[in-house]
Design an enzyme around this catalytic site. Structure first.
Site, PDB file in Angstrom:
ATOM      1  N   GLU A 152      52.119  55.629  59.302  1.00 48.59           N
ATOM      2  CA  GLU A 152      53.015  54.541  59.677  1.00 48.59           C
ATOM      3  C   GLU A 152      53.677  54.888  60.995  1.00 48.59           C
ATOM      4  O   GLU A 152      54.269  55.968  61.143  1.00 48.59           O
ATOM      5  CB  GLU A 152      54.074  54.334  58.579  1.00 48.59           C
ATOM      6  N   GLY A 153      53.543  54.018  61.958  1.00 50.51           N
ATOM      7  CA  GLY A 153      54.238  54.194  63.235  1.00 50.51           C
ATOM      8  C   GLY A 153      55.416  53.228  63.280  1.00 50.51           C
ATOM      9  O   GLY A 153      55.730  52.580  62.277  1.00 50.51           O
ATOM     10  N   GLY A 156      53.518  49.638  63.209  1.00 53.85           N
ATOM     11  CA  GLY A 156      52.419  49.281  62.313  1.00 53.85           C
ATOM     12  C   GLY A 156      52.218  50.275  61.188  1.00 53.85           C
ATOM     13  O   GLY A 156      52.698  51.400  61.233  1.00 53.85           O
ATOM     14  N   VAL A 157      51.529  49.794  60.149  1.00 59.77           N
ATOM     15  CA  VAL A 157      51.164  50.662  59.028  1.00 59.77           C
ATOM     16  C   VAL A 157      49.637  50.682  58.962  1.00 59.77           C
ATOM     17  O   VAL A 157      48.991  49.631  59.049  1.00 59.77           O
ATOM     18  CB  VAL A 157      51.724  50.112  57.691  1.00 59.77           C
ATOM     19  N   ASP A 316      50.194  58.310  75.094  1.00 58.81           N
ATOM     20  CA  ASP A 316      50.530  58.926  73.811  1.00 58.81           C
ATOM     21  C   ASP A 316      49.396  59.863  73.373  1.00 58.81           C
ATOM     22  O   ASP A 316      48.973  59.850  72.219  1.00 58.81           O
ATOM     23  CB  ASP A 316      50.771  57.825  72.768  1.00 58.81           C
TER      24      ASP A 316
HETATM   25  N1  LIG Z   1      39.247  54.332  63.721  1.00 54.94           N
HETATM   26  C1  LIG Z   1      39.765  55.287  62.952  1.00 54.94           C
HETATM   27  N2  LIG Z   1      38.943  56.072  62.219  1.00 54.94           N
HETATM   28  C2  LIG Z   1      39.435  57.026  61.406  1.00 54.94           C
HETATM   29  N3  LIG Z   1      40.733  57.272  61.258  1.00 54.94           N
HETATM   30  C3  LIG Z   1      41.613  56.541  61.956  1.00 54.94           C
HETATM   31  C4  LIG Z   1      41.176  55.508  62.843  1.00 54.94           C
HETATM   32  N4  LIG Z   1      42.265  54.919  63.368  1.00 54.94           N
HETATM   33  C5  LIG Z   1      43.323  55.559  62.860  1.00 54.94           C
HETATM   34  N5  LIG Z   1      42.952  56.529  62.011  1.00 54.94           N
HETATM   35  C6  LIG Z   1      43.819  57.436  61.240  1.00 54.94           C
HETATM   36  O1  LIG Z   1      45.047  56.775  60.976  1.00 54.94           O
HETATM   37  C7  LIG Z   1      46.134  57.515  61.507  1.00 54.94           C
HETATM   38  C8  LIG Z   1      47.202  56.554  62.042  1.00 54.94           C
HETATM   39  O2  LIG Z   1      46.648  55.759  63.078  1.00 54.94           O
HETATM   40  P1  LIG Z   1      47.487  55.318  64.377  1.00 54.94           P
HETATM   41  O3  LIG Z   1      47.932  56.533  65.111  1.00 54.94           O
HETATM   42  O4  LIG Z   1      46.691  54.319  65.120  1.00 54.94           O
HETATM   43  O5  LIG Z   1      48.707  54.602  63.664  1.00 54.94           O
HETATM   44  P2  LIG Z   1      50.223  54.474  64.076  1.00 54.94           P
HETATM   45  O6  LIG Z   1      50.816  53.540  63.094  1.00 54.94           O
HETATM   46  O7  LIG Z   1      50.356  54.117  65.486  1.00 54.94           O
HETATM   47  O8  LIG Z   1      50.750  55.911  63.802  1.00 54.94           O
HETATM   48  P3  LIG Z   1      51.618  56.839  64.749  1.00 54.94           P
HETATM   49  O9  LIG Z   1      52.515  55.990  65.534  1.00 54.94           O
HETATM   50  O10 LIG Z   1      52.308  57.730  63.757  1.00 54.94           O
HETATM   51  O11 LIG Z   1      50.619  57.590  65.606  1.00 54.94           O
HETATM   52  C9  LIG Z   1      45.525  58.394  62.579  1.00 54.94           C
HETATM   53  O12 LIG Z   1      46.247  59.577  62.802  1.00 54.94           O
HETATM   54  C10 LIG Z   1      44.148  58.675  62.053  1.00 54.94           C
HETATM   55  O13 LIG Z   1      44.142  59.786  61.210  1.00 54.94           O
END
Ligand SMILES: Nc1ncnc2c1ncn2[C@@H]1O[C@H](COP(=O)(O)OP(=O)(O)OP(=O)(O)O)[C@@H](O)[C@H]1O
Length: 504
Positions: A152-153, A156-157, A316
């Site tokens: 979860e960022g 988004g989740v 990032d």
């Molecule tokens: N295309 C993908 N294939 C496999 N795993 C993925 C993929 N996209 C995202 N993930 C997994 O999901 C996790 C979270 O994705 P992402 O970083 O896009 O989300 P976020 O909500 O922006 O999280 P944060 O802000 O904490 O980085 C990643 O660290 C990764 O392990």
């Protein structure tokens, strides 16, 4: 170019009319042959023209000939250009050549105004059209089942999920538990779904940007990032879905990201089999670690070079945003904070949204006094100047440097270790050599000191303050030319392992 203007206006037409010229195969290299005297071969009027020209020109003319034959618009444009310039005095002809040359250099200089325009006005609509025809832009909630929540960022989740095959009808509540999804044979095509948070300030905008960047990169540098499948808006409120909420969907690229691998005590050896198969068997363990780290670094920097070439700065870069695929490829994810400085997309002056552990000391991708971007076409026109003056790509390169140190130095892999390193580095004025002299920890730097300290030297050139004219840190292209990457043993091992994989 000058030689193109030199012949008489009719020479090109003569060339085209010449049966000998027309019969040359495109594969025939006229450049490699001795100067052409083909008067014996072609008895036509064109003989005089050929005899006057250098083989270089003839080769150019041959390619041009093929091109103009293929493209009538180019043909008429070129002959018009020749007609116009032929009546001009020599000096003016040169002025035009110099102007066209300089414009070409400007428009193709980083971040590529010309390619950007082609992308925005031609490739993007084309992609949209083709995607619509193929049904890729009409995803819907019922096409997917949800599994585990992965992260979860702020905006988004992220969930694991799968595509529902056409012949399968699912109970809408299926996939609420990850275990069922993972073990369910019916769902083979795994995906990653990101739910854009509803009612959070800036979340929707961030989702829009992330979608835009994913489409842009799927055209400009698809191999660098996770394959983007599209987006949909939930049609009703049910389990994790909220009516009207936006979801972004990617192909599932791999079980773990680089941060997950780094948490393991065995890192970097836990990546050996996926990156090199059994090729490194028998190699000393420090050397082995070094080769794995070098291969990861090479992949990250190569991808960043491609992304930076399109004008995009990720902002990032960190191990958690680097997914490792089953074939040992490192792919960038999470473009929610990215900015396209060719057109000023997602650039807001003074806005910093970044992970402080990986963020460079300057905090901002452009100087704080840089104004908000003007409309896209104007921003694009000025972008080569902006890029030259500020080198915004060096922002990502600092984060790459920190990631490199974490991979190479075990004590920096923990959150506490990294935080302590960052505060010591700050006290040392972001001078890595000073940090090394003064640190109270005893970091194991053996991996960086191999090969006369090439790794250490690269690290010092990535982790540094911006110097004179905001330079002083290596760009991705310059980093790839650093002696650290010169001996490509990691590349050779990667290729060998791919070959042995394909033979199995
Ligand atoms: N295309 C993908 N294939 C496999 N795993 C993925 C993929 N996209 C995202 N993930 C997994 O999901 C996790 C979270 O994705 P992402 O970083 O896009 O989300 P976020 O909500 O922006 O999280 P944060 O802000 O904490 O980085 C990643 O660290 C990764 O392990």
């Amino acid at each position: 170019m000058a030689s193109l203007l030199a012949p008489t206006p009719t020479s090109l037409q003569q060339n085209l009319a010449c049966p000998w010229f027309a019969s040359r195969k495109p594969t025939t290299s006229l450049l490699s042959s001795p100067p052409i005297t083909h008067s014996s071969k072609c008895p036509g009027r064109c003989t005089a023209v050929f005899n006057e020209l250098s083989p270089g020109f003839i080769s150019e003319a041959l390619h041009l000939d093929e091109l103009v034959t293929l493209f009538p618009v180019l043909r008429s444009g070129l002959s018009q250009f020749q007609r116009v310039t032929s009546v001009l005095p020599e000096v003016e002809r040169w002025e035009i050549v110099v102007f066209v040359g300089l414009s070409w250099i400007y428009l193709t200089a980083r971040p590529g105004v010309l390619m950007g325009a082609i992308d925005a006005y031609l490739l993007a609509p084309l992609q949209k059209g083709l995607d619509s025809l193929a049904g890729r832009r009409s995803l819907k909630r019922t096409d997917f089942v949800l599994g585990n929540r992965l992260g979860e960022g702020s905006f988004g989740v992220v969930y694991a999920g799968a595509i529902v095959p056409k012949n399968v009808t699912v109970d809408e509540r299926i996939g609420r538990t990850g275990r069922r999804l993972e073990t369910d044979e019916r769902f083979k095509e795994k995906v990653i779904l990101k739910k854009v948070k509803v009612g959070i300030d800036g979340a929707e905008e961030c989702g829009e940007f992330e979608e835009w960047f994913n489409y842009r990169l799927s055209r400009a540098a698809p191999e660098t990032c996770a394959e983007f499948l599209g987006s949909f808006v939930a049609d009703k409120t049910l389990s994790q879905f909220t009516k009207g909420g936006k979801w972004l969907v990617w192909k599932f690229e791999g079980d773990q990201n680089l941060a997950d691998y780094m948490k393991d005590r065995d890192f970097p050896l836990n990546l050996e089999s996926v990156m090199f198969g059994k090729v490194l068997k028998g190699v000393d363990s420090l050397e082995r670690n070094a080769l794995i780290v070098k291969q990861i670094m090479r992949q990250i920097i190569t991808s960043l070079k491609k992304i930076h070439d399109t004008g995009i700065v990720h902002r990032d870069v960190k191990p958690a945003n680097l997914v490792v695929t089953r074939r040992g490829q490192i792919k960038l994810i999470d473009f929610g904070a990215a900015t396209d400085l060719r057109i000023g997309k997602n650039y807001v002056p003074n806005r910093t949204l970044l992970d402080p552990d990986y963020c460079p000391p300057e905090l901002y991708v452009l100087p704080e006094e840089t104004p908000s971007p003007p409309p896209a076409p104007i921003a694009a026109l000025f972008s080569p100047i902006l890029w030259q003056l500020n080198c915004p790509d060096l922002f990502d390169m600092y984060s790459v440097g920190i990631t490199f140190l974490q991979m190479a130095v075990p004590s920096l892999r923990s959150t506490a270790g990294l935080k302590n390193f960052n505060s010591e580095l700050k006290a040392a004025g972001y001078d890595l050599n000073k940090w090394r002299e003064n640190t109270r920890t005893r970091p194991d730097l053996r991996l960086l000191d191999l090969d006369s300290g090439r790794g250490w030297d690269l690290a010092t050139k990535l982790i540094s303050e911006r110097g004179f004219r905001r330079r002083g840190r290596l760009s991705a292209a310059a980093a790839l030319r650093h002696p650290y990457f010169l001996l490509g043993a990691d590349q050779a091992a990667a290729v060998l392992s791919k070959l042995s994989f394909s033979r199995q």
